[in-house]
Design a protein around this motif. Structure first.
Motif, PDB file in Angstrom:
ATOM      1  N   ASP A   1      13.268 -14.527  -3.969  1.00 37.30           N
ATOM      2  CA  ASP A   1      12.225 -15.333  -4.593  1.00 37.30           C
ATOM      3  C   ASP A   1      12.768 -16.676  -5.076  1.00 37.30           C
ATOM      4  O   ASP A   1      13.921 -16.768  -5.518  1.00 37.30           O
ATOM      5  CB  ASP A   1      11.614 -14.579  -5.783  1.00 37.30           C
ATOM      6  CG  ASP A   1      10.721 -13.430  -5.345  1.00 37.30           C
ATOM      7  OD1 ASP A   1      10.229 -13.469  -4.202  1.00 37.30           O
ATOM      8  OD2 ASP A   1      10.524 -12.488  -6.144  1.00 37.30           O
ATOM      9  N   ASN A   2      11.916 -17.700  -4.997  1.00 34.26           N
ATOM     10  CA  ASN A   2      12.269 -19.048  -5.469  1.00 34.26           C
ATOM     11  C   ASN A   2      13.600 -19.521  -4.900  1.00 34.26           C
ATOM     12  O   ASN A   2      14.457 -20.045  -5.620  1.00 34.26           O
ATOM     13  CB  ASN A   2      12.297 -19.073  -7.001  1.00 34.26           C
ATOM     14  CG  ASN A   2      10.933 -18.800  -7.608  1.00 34.26           C
ATOM     15  OD1 ASN A   2       9.947 -19.426  -7.230  1.00 34.26           O
ATOM     16  ND2 ASN A   2      10.878 -17.842  -8.525  1.00 34.26           N
ATOM     17  N   PHE A   3      13.748 -19.337  -3.602  1.00 31.96           N
ATOM     18  CA  PHE A   3      14.974 -19.781  -2.935  1.00 31.96           C
ATOM     19  C   PHE A   3      15.134 -21.295  -3.060  1.00 31.96           C
ATOM     20  O   PHE A   3      16.255 -21.804  -3.167  1.00 31.96           O
ATOM     21  CB  PHE A   3      14.938 -19.363  -1.463  1.00 31.96           C
ATOM     22  CG  PHE A   3      16.138 -19.823  -0.676  1.00 31.96           C
ATOM     23  CD1 PHE A   3      17.356 -19.168  -0.803  1.00 31.96           C
ATOM     24  CD2 PHE A   3      16.052 -20.907   0.188  1.00 31.96           C
ATOM     25  CE1 PHE A   3      18.465 -19.591  -0.094  1.00 31.96           C
ATOM     26  CE2 PHE A   3      17.155 -21.330   0.911  1.00 31.96           C
ATOM     27  CZ  PHE A   3      18.371 -20.660   0.767  1.00 31.96           C
ATOM     28  N   VAL A   4      14.026 -22.017  -3.029  1.00 35.04           N
ATOM     29  CA  VAL A   4      14.049 -23.464  -3.282  1.00 35.04           C
ATOM     30  C   VAL A   4      13.140 -23.761  -4.469  1.00 35.04           C
ATOM     31  O   VAL A   4      12.223 -23.000  -4.780  1.00 35.04           O
ATOM     32  CB  VAL A   4      13.594 -24.281  -2.047  1.00 35.04           C
ATOM     33  CG1 VAL A   4      14.569 -24.114  -0.904  1.00 35.04           C
ATOM     34  CG2 VAL A   4      12.178 -23.901  -1.628  1.00 35.04           C
ATOM     35  N   SER A   5      13.386 -24.882  -5.127  1.00 38.09           N
ATOM     36  CA  SER A   5      12.559 -25.307  -6.252  1.00 38.09           C
ATOM     37  C   SER A   5      11.310 -26.022  -5.740  1.00 38.09           C
ATOM     38  O   SER A   5      11.191 -26.335  -4.544  1.00 38.09           O
ATOM     39  CB  SER A   5      13.354 -26.251  -7.152  1.00 38.09           C
ATOM     40  OG  SER A   5      13.637 -27.465  -6.460  1.00 38.09           O
ATOM     41  N   GLU A   6      10.378 -26.298  -6.646  1.00 29.93           N
ATOM     42  CA  GLU A   6       9.170 -27.024  -6.270  1.00 29.93           C
ATOM     43  C   GLU A   6       9.501 -28.417  -5.739  1.00 29.93           C
ATOM     44  O   GLU A   6       8.895 -28.876  -4.773  1.00 29.93           O
ATOM     45  CB  GLU A   6       8.229 -27.120  -7.467  1.00 29.93           C
ATOM     46  CG  GLU A   6       7.614 -25.787  -7.871  1.00 29.93           C
ATOM     47  CD  GLU A   6       6.603 -25.948  -8.997  1.00 29.93           C
ATOM     48  OE1 GLU A   6       6.020 -27.046  -9.121  1.00 29.93           O
ATOM     49  OE2 GLU A   6       6.388 -24.985  -9.746  1.00 29.93           O
ATOM     50  N   SER A   7      10.452 -29.090  -6.368  1.00 25.07           N
ATOM     51  CA  SER A   7      10.816 -30.437  -5.905  1.00 25.07           C
ATOM     52  C   SER A   7      11.499 -30.383  -4.537  1.00 25.07           C
ATOM     53  O   SER A   7      11.253 -31.242  -3.677  1.00 25.07           O
ATOM     54  CB  SER A   7      11.728 -31.125  -6.926  1.00 25.07           C
ATOM     55  OG  SER A   7      12.937 -30.393  -7.112  1.00 25.07           O
ATOM     56  N   GLU A   8      12.335 -29.366  -4.302  1.00 20.70           N
ATOM     57  CA  GLU A   8      12.965 -29.211  -2.987  1.00 20.70           C
ATOM     58  C   GLU A   8      11.913 -28.935  -1.921  1.00 20.70           C
ATOM     59  O   GLU A   8      11.977 -29.472  -0.814  1.00 20.70           O
ATOM     60  CB  GLU A   8      13.990 -28.079  -3.020  1.00 20.70           C
ATOM     61  CG  GLU A   8      15.271 -28.408  -3.756  1.00 20.70           C
ATOM     62  CD  GLU A   8      16.207 -27.216  -3.809  1.00 20.70           C
ATOM     63  OE1 GLU A   8      17.388 -27.377  -3.452  1.00 20.70           O
ATOM     64  OE2 GLU A   8      15.768 -26.120  -4.207  1.00 20.70           O
ATOM     65  N   GLU A   9      10.967 -28.068  -2.262  1.00 21.05           N
ATOM     66  CA  GLU A   9       9.884 -27.761  -1.328  1.00 21.05           C
ATOM     67  C   GLU A   9       9.142 -29.027  -0.920  1.00 21.05           C
ATOM     68  O   GLU A   9       8.891 -29.279   0.269  1.00 21.05           O
ATOM     69  CB  GLU A   9       8.923 -26.769  -1.967  1.00 21.05           C
ATOM     70  CG  GLU A   9       7.695 -26.453  -1.138  1.00 21.05           C
ATOM     71  CD  GLU A   9       6.680 -25.637  -1.912  1.00 21.05           C
ATOM     72  OE1 GLU A   9       6.230 -24.603  -1.375  1.00 21.05           O
ATOM     73  OE2 GLU A   9       6.331 -26.028  -3.043  1.00 21.05           O
TER      74      GLU A   9
ATOM     75  N   LEU B   1       4.835 -12.253   0.999  1.00 20.99           N
ATOM     76  CA  LEU B   1       5.823 -13.321   1.100  1.00 20.99           C
ATOM     77  C   LEU B   1       5.387 -14.476   0.195  1.00 20.99           C
ATOM     78  O   LEU B   1       4.534 -15.283   0.566  1.00 20.99           O
ATOM     79  CB  LEU B   1       5.933 -13.790   2.556  1.00 20.99           C
ATOM     80  CG  LEU B   1       7.167 -14.600   2.947  1.00 20.99           C
ATOM     81  CD1 LEU B   1       8.427 -13.787   2.698  1.00 20.99           C
ATOM     82  CD2 LEU B   1       7.095 -15.009   4.408  1.00 20.99           C
ATOM     83  N   PRO B   2       5.951 -14.564  -1.013  1.00 20.07           N
ATOM     84  CA  PRO B   2       5.541 -15.621  -1.939  1.00 20.07           C
ATOM     85  C   PRO B   2       5.982 -17.010  -1.470  1.00 20.07           C
ATOM     86  O   PRO B   2       6.922 -17.156  -0.683  1.00 20.07           O
ATOM     87  CB  PRO B   2       6.260 -15.246  -3.250  1.00 20.07           C
ATOM     88  CG  PRO B   2       6.673 -13.821  -3.092  1.00 20.07           C
ATOM     89  CD  PRO B   2       6.900 -13.630  -1.626  1.00 20.07           C
ATOM     90  N   ARG B   3       5.309 -18.000  -1.978  1.00 17.81           N
ATOM     91  CA  ARG B   3       5.673 -19.403  -1.741  1.00 17.81           C
ATOM     92  C   ARG B   3       7.114 -19.652  -2.224  1.00 17.81           C
ATOM     93  O   ARG B   3       7.522 -19.149  -3.267  1.00 17.81           O
ATOM     94  CB  ARG B   3       4.699 -20.284  -2.513  1.00 17.81           C
ATOM     95  CG  ARG B   3       4.921 -21.767  -2.394  1.00 17.81           C
ATOM     96  CD  ARG B   3       3.826 -22.489  -3.148  1.00 17.81           C
ATOM     97  NE  ARG B   3       3.974 -23.927  -3.059  1.00 17.81           N
ATOM     98  CZ  ARG B   3       3.105 -24.802  -3.552  1.00 17.81           C
ATOM     99  NH1 ARG B   3       2.014 -24.358  -4.165  1.00 17.81           N
ATOM    100  NH2 ARG B   3       3.311 -26.098  -3.436  1.00 17.81           N
ATOM    101  N   ARG B   4       7.881 -20.374  -1.427  1.00 16.92           N
ATOM    102  CA  ARG B   4       9.276 -20.752  -1.687  1.00 16.92           C
ATOM    103  C   ARG B   4      10.240 -19.572  -1.603  1.00 16.92           C
ATOM    104  O   ARG B   4      11.383 -19.637  -2.055  1.00 16.92           O
ATOM    105  CB  ARG B   4       9.424 -21.469  -3.035  1.00 16.92           C
ATOM    106  CG  ARG B   4       8.677 -22.782  -3.110  1.00 16.92           C
ATOM    107  CD  ARG B   4       9.005 -23.566  -4.375  1.00 16.92           C
ATOM    108  NE  ARG B   4       8.670 -22.831  -5.575  1.00 16.92           N
ATOM    109  CZ  ARG B   4       7.429 -22.769  -6.091  1.00 16.92           C
ATOM    110  NH1 ARG B   4       6.425 -23.419  -5.499  1.00 16.92           N
ATOM    111  NH2 ARG B   4       7.199 -22.074  -7.184  1.00 16.92           N
ATOM    112  N   CYS B   5       9.780 -18.466  -1.006  1.00 19.50           N
ATOM    113  CA  CYS B   5      10.606 -17.267  -0.843  1.00 19.50           C
ATOM    114  C   CYS B   5      11.373 -17.322   0.481  1.00 19.50           C
ATOM    115  O   CYS B   5      10.904 -17.887   1.469  1.00 19.50           O
ATOM    116  CB  CYS B   5       9.706 -16.040  -0.879  1.00 19.50           C
ATOM    117  SG  CYS B   5      10.496 -14.485  -0.437  1.00 19.50           S
ATOM    118  N   LEU B   6      12.562 -16.716   0.483  1.00 19.79           N
ATOM    119  CA  LEU B   6      13.335 -16.536   1.706  1.00 19.79           C
ATOM    120  C   LEU B   6      13.227 -15.077   2.132  1.00 19.79           C
ATOM    121  O   LEU B   6      13.419 -14.167   1.324  1.00 19.79           O
ATOM    122  CB  LEU B   6      14.801 -16.903   1.476  1.00 19.79           C
ATOM    123  CG  LEU B   6      15.677 -16.997   2.733  1.00 19.79           C
ATOM    124  CD1 LEU B   6      15.430 -18.330   3.437  1.00 19.79           C
ATOM    125  CD2 LEU B   6      17.158 -16.864   2.377  1.00 19.79           C
TER     126      LEU B   6
END
Length: 272
Positions: free
Chosen positions: A70-78, A206-211
């Motif tokens: 979860d949250n593999f990338v941050s909102e700003s990275e996304e 599969l949540p948003r920003r998930c790997l």
């Protein structure tokens, strides 16, 4: 009318369809992804069990081969990743998707690889690959292909149940999910043991920003799909694939594999 990427044509071939081509008389009879799909089980990442729908009378069972970060990338990275993708051309692909390929040209039926204009993975993926390989499960993961896909409910984007090739692609398939939550549906055509008969489906949220990483049985035995009902707003994903043992040291295609790895690791790629 063009969509926000400026693409007006559809890339569907054969029995594949999207909302664009289904509007025509020519393909109206091929509506193969419109009906709602029933899930028999849902994957629980805490227990790593496939948990049955309430009141179904089924029993949970172990579901190996799925790893979620979860949250593999941050909102700003996304935001930065998607903005960079949108600077490049999105090409129409099958089933209402748009695509950017960073990989060699492959004829899987004839088992031929053409390097062509392959120039490696994009520069923005260097940090992503470095980060994912810090996870023990992904240690030594060296992708040679990255495929970016753009899903839209307005186009009826989806992907039918399938198994990824295992002649060229290796044990682990890794996908970064961006912009919206979705569901990956894992399925077996014939069930297993004495308890399950016919097709069995397991929904993996599969949540948003998930790997998501798939390996073992989830990679080689269970087909995976994304249905229209689970694409609620724009979804962008990047899927990374590593080489099979045949293309690594000691394999019959070691020379080709070494060349692919050298090009991929330059991180200077442009989409083909």
């Amino acid at each position: 009318m063009a969509d926000k990427q400026g693409i007006v044509n559809c890339g569907c071939k054969g029995i594949r369809t999207c909302l664009l081509c289904e509007a025509s008389n020519e393909k109206r009879h091929l509506l193969n992804n419109k009906l709602l799909v029933h899930y028999d089980f849902r994957y629980d990442p805490e227990s790593k069990l496939a948990v049955p729908a309430e009141g179904s009378g089924q029993q949970p069972f172990p579901f190996p081969g799925v790893f979620l970060w979860d949250n593999f990338v941050s909102e700003s990275e996304e935001k930065q990743l998607v903005a960079k993708m949108d600077q490049d051309v999105w090409r129409a692909s099958q089933s209402g998707r748009h695509k950017q390929d960073y990989g060699p040209k492959v004829n899987f039926k004839k088992r031929r690889i053409h390097l062509g204009g392959y120039s490696g993975l994009p520069v923005v993926s260097y940090k992503l690959v470095d980060r994912m390989t810090k996870e023990p499960l992904l240690a030594g993961f060296r992708p040679v292909e990255q495929c970016n896909l753009d899903y839209s409910p307005e186009r009826g984007s989806a992907i039918d149940p399938h198994l990824d090739d295992s002649w060229l692609w290796g044990e682990r398939l890794v996908t970064l999910n961006l912009l919206s939550d979705t569901v990956v549906t894992m399925s077996l055509d014939e069930g297993w043991a004495d308890m399950h008969h016919g097709e069995v489906r397991v929904a993996v949220n599969l949540p948003r920003r998930c790997l998501l990483a798939m390996y073992g049985e989830a990679r080689h035995r269970w087909k995976h799909a994304i249905y229209r009902q689970d694409v609620h707003s724009r979804r962008v994903c990047s899927t990374f694939r590593e080489l099979s043992a045949e293309f690594l040291e000691g394999g019959e295609e070691e020379k080709m594999g070494s060349e692919l790895l050298n090009i991929a690791s330059s991180f200077r790629g442009v989409p083909l």
